[in-house]
Design an enzyme around this catalytic site. Structure first.
Site, PDB file in Angstrom:
ATOM      1  N   MET A   1     -11.952   2.713  14.610  1.00 47.66           N
ATOM      2  CA  MET A   1     -12.626   1.922  16.605  1.00 47.66           C
ATOM      3  C   MET A   1     -14.056   1.847  17.064  1.00 47.66           C
ATOM      4  SD  MET A   1     -10.339   5.457  18.641  1.00 47.66           S
ATOM      5  CE  MET A   1      -9.080   5.958  17.995  1.00 47.66           C
TER       6      MET A   1
ATOM      7  N   CYS B   1     -13.485   1.398  25.056  1.00 48.36           N
ATOM      8  CA  CYS B   1     -13.173   1.092  23.777  1.00 48.36           C
ATOM      9  C   CYS B   1     -13.539  -0.039  23.015  1.00 48.36           C
ATOM     10  CB  CYS B   1     -11.493   0.182  23.589  1.00 48.36           C
ATOM     11  SG  CYS B   1     -11.030  -0.612  22.306  1.00 48.36           S
TER      12      CYS B   1
END
Length: 379
Positions: free
Chosen positions: A306, A95
């Site tokens: 993201m 992430c």
């Protein structure tokens, strides 16, 4: 007070939030480790009412940190995507947003030497086997969070943390284009054909054309979920994602991806900037950004964009003929050093360093916040 407790820190990184654990504080055996993590988050449960999860994919994340034994890294960082509604912990991806909190965490915990005014933290991401350099503002030996940098999707301002993803291509598969094709035609069982680009950079993403799914590409998450046929579109997206998971070797059958690899690959919808009103009510004119982007994670359109998706989108923009490149090339050409992406809460930008036509690094600006520290009881 009874029960087993484990030290953890809750941190926001970019537009995500995670529980941070030190590797030595968790069980070594994977099954036991996952049980502890699921218990800490309160999964599976749509509300995660009996744990510290935030009931959506952006706040159901975990970072596991240790001092690295590698000569080229200071910190080893393992990321876990924790399912909200299934007893599943995903380890296949990183992430980018949570990556921005790794450097400050390492400084605050004394895992790296604090150097003022900026400490460079060399991070090795275990999931993708890639390096990330975090440039952390430091004051009085601790991370300095207060500043005037704003990222869309997070209230207020904080100090900017530059996050440099080094050599992002082939993060999972070892190949920038896992199928060998810039664009693929995916034919579903019912005969429908979709034109996609499967790009593996920072994380693997399948970039699709929204109009082929019956979408505009500017829908906000709740607008999308209010569509009468959104469940049917979700099913289509999952079939495309299943195809990609097979190409990546994550599963051997597309139908197994939902349970066998729910966290990867991700799906990206990209289209030209047309102007839109974001979730805060701000109106973005078409000339204020370069690309409209929406990302699917864990079966839903997420509220922001993201960090790894931003990096992968930049890399894809520099691949001539890809779905992303076809959108941006008419305005920006085929060698793109900076890209502005419009997402549900505003704009995110990314800069690239290009050598001989290859993106050798991509940098995004993020902020982070240390929210709390203490012990989570896991029985």
């Amino acid at each position: 007070m009874t029960g087993k407790r484990i030290y953890c820190v809750v941190m926001r990184g970019g537009t995500s939030k995670a529980l941070f654990f030190k590797d030595n504080d968790l069980p070594k055996e994977l099954e036991e480790r996952e049980k502890v993590i699921l218990r800490a988050f309160g999964s599976p449960d749509l509300r995660q009412i009996d744990g510290l999860g935030g009931a959506n994919s952006s706040t159901s994340k975990c970072a596991i940190i240790s001092v690295s034994n590698r000569e080229d890294a200071d910190i080893d960082y393992n990321f876990a995507q924790v399912s909200v509604d299934m007893p599943v912990v995903g380890w296949k991806t990183n992430c980018g947003n949570i990556s921005s909190a790794v450097g400050p965490y390492a400084v605050d915990e004394g895992l790296v030497k604090a150097v003022e005014p900026v400490t460079k933290v060399r991070i090795y991401n275990i999931n993708t086997k890639k390096h990330i350099n975090a440039y952390v503002p430091v004051k009085n030996g601790k991370a300095d969070y207060a500043g005037d940098y704003e990222i869309n999707g997070v209230p207020g301002t904080a100090n900017r943390i530059n996050l440099e993803f080094v050599d992002p291509g082939g993060a999972y598969s070892g190949k920038l284009l896992p199928t060998g094709n810039v664009m693929d035609e995916v034919t579903l069982a019912d005969g429908r054909v979709f034109h996609v680009s499967l790009v593996d950079a920072a994380n693997p993403f399948v970039f699709c054309k929204p109009d082929e799914l019956g979408l505009k590409g500017t829908e906000l998450p709740w607008e999308y979920e209010a569509l009468p046929d959104h469940c049917a579109i979700n099913d289509t997206v999952e079939q495309i994602r299943g195809w990609a998971a097979v190409q990546l070797g994550m599963v051997d059958d597309p139908g197994k991806a939902k349970k066998g690899s729910p966290d990867a690959p991700k799906i990206g919808l990209v289209t030209a900037p047309v102007g839109y009103k974001d979730a805060t009510g701000r109106l973005w004119e078409p000339n204020s950004y370069d690309l409209t982007g929406r990302l699917f994670s864990m079966g839903k359109i997420i509220h922001a964009y993201m960090g790894t998706g931003t990096v992968c989108t930049m890399v894809a923009a520099n691949i001539k003929g890809s779905v992303v490149n076809q959108v941006v090339a008419p305005r920006l050409g085929h060698e793109i050093a900076k890209l502005h992406i419009g997402h549900p809460f505003g704009i995110i930008d990314v800069a690239s360093r290009i050598e001989e036509g290859k993106v050798v690094s991509a940098t995004i600006g993020r902020t982070a916040r240390r929210i709390m520290e203490g012990w989570v009881y896991v029985d």
